[in-house]
Design a protein around this motif. Structure first.
Motif, mmCIF file in Angstrom:
data_model
loop_
_atom_site.group_PDB
_atom_site.id
_atom_site.type_symbol
_atom_site.label_atom_id
_atom_site.label_comp_id
_atom_site.label_asym_id
_atom_site.label_seq_id
_atom_site.Cartn_x
_atom_site.Cartn_y
_atom_site.Cartn_z
ATOM 1 N N GLY A 121 52.067 -7.676 -75.594
ATOM 2 C CA GLY A 121 53.268 -8.635 -76.249
ATOM 3 C C GLY A 121 53.844 -7.342 -76.476
ATOM 4 N N THR A 154 57.546 -5.416 -72.241
ATOM 5 C CA THR A 154 58.096 -7.127 -71.631
ATOM 6 C C THR A 154 58.475 -6.382 -69.818
ATOM 7 O OG1 THR A 154 59.729 -6.871 -73.168
ATOM 8 C CG2 THR A 154 60.430 -8.280 -71.059
ATOM 9 N N GLU A 165 54.850 -17.613 -65.655
ATOM 10 C CA GLU A 165 56.393 -16.575 -65.611
ATOM 11 C C GLU A 165 56.026 -16.107 -64.723
ATOM 12 O OE1 GLU A 165 54.282 -16.409 -69.375
ATOM 13 O OE2 GLU A 165 53.685 -17.041 -67.365
#
Length: 206
Positions: free
Chosen positions: A52, A55, A79
């Protein structure tokens, strides 16, 4: 170049054979863990994505590729499907008991190794399998949940659930392409898995 095909199936569901099959059909190059392990930049990027701290720019991640199968990308099928709305979704599948038996000889040996505290192994263990790779029932439940989630997310016009060992016909029908005059690929047997991983890891560190 945008992705045409997103693989949502876990490792050890015939993903290496599918990678080769898609490349034979003209959907190459196809992204796979084998594109990540020997490449230092990709390896570090995916660690950041899983943590995380990075991005992802999905267009940049898959620049030059027409398809992706296997981890690490398979964890992000939601995603990717949203980012590339015109792609086909490919769920490689095998019976859960057969899948688990193959995992025990290969990927789970890495995920269970307490000395592997860096790299993709602990990240797959902690994110995909929620930190528990010792409980067979839990590992299989995670696998089955992924299958169910993918199948409930897409209709048949976008999704193919590809049963391991089905050959060319269902894949080519789904993609509306001719069946090649070569056998469907096979490979990445459990016996050769560890040797190939060592060779790819050495390439990254060279």
């Amino acid at each position: 170049m945008a992705l045409d095909i997103i693989g949502a199936g876990f490792g050890r569901t015939g993903t290496e054979s599918m990678k080769r099959a898609l490349e034979i059909l003209g959907y190459g190059p196809c992204y796979h863990m084998y594109e990540v392990i020997p490449n230092k930049d990709r390896f570090e990027m995916w660690q950041g994505i899983y943590d995380g701290t990075v991005t992802p720019d999905w267009d940049a991640v898959f620049d030059g590729f027409r398809a992706t199968v296997d981890w690490p990308a398979a964890r992000y099928w939601r995603e990717l499907a949203a980012h590339f709305p015109d792609t086909k979704i490919l769920l490689t599948y095998r019976d859960a008991e057969s899948w688990y038996a193959s995992m025990e000889k290969t990927i789970l040996t890495f995920l269970r190794d307490p000395e592997k505290t860096e790299g993709m192994a602990p990240r797959l263990r902690n994110t995909v399998f929620e930190g528990d790779v010792s409980d067979k029932d839990h590992v299989i439940a995670v696998y089955n949940r992924n299958v169910a989630d993918v199948q409930s997310a897409f209709g048949p016009e976008r999704l193919l659930t590809y049963q391991l060992g089905s050959g060319w016909e269902p894949l080519c029908r789904f993609l509306d392409v001719d069946i090649p005059e070569v056998p469907y690929p096979s490979g990445n047997e459990s016996a050769s898995f560890h040797q190939k991983d060592q060779e790819l890891s050495k390439a990254r560190k060279a």
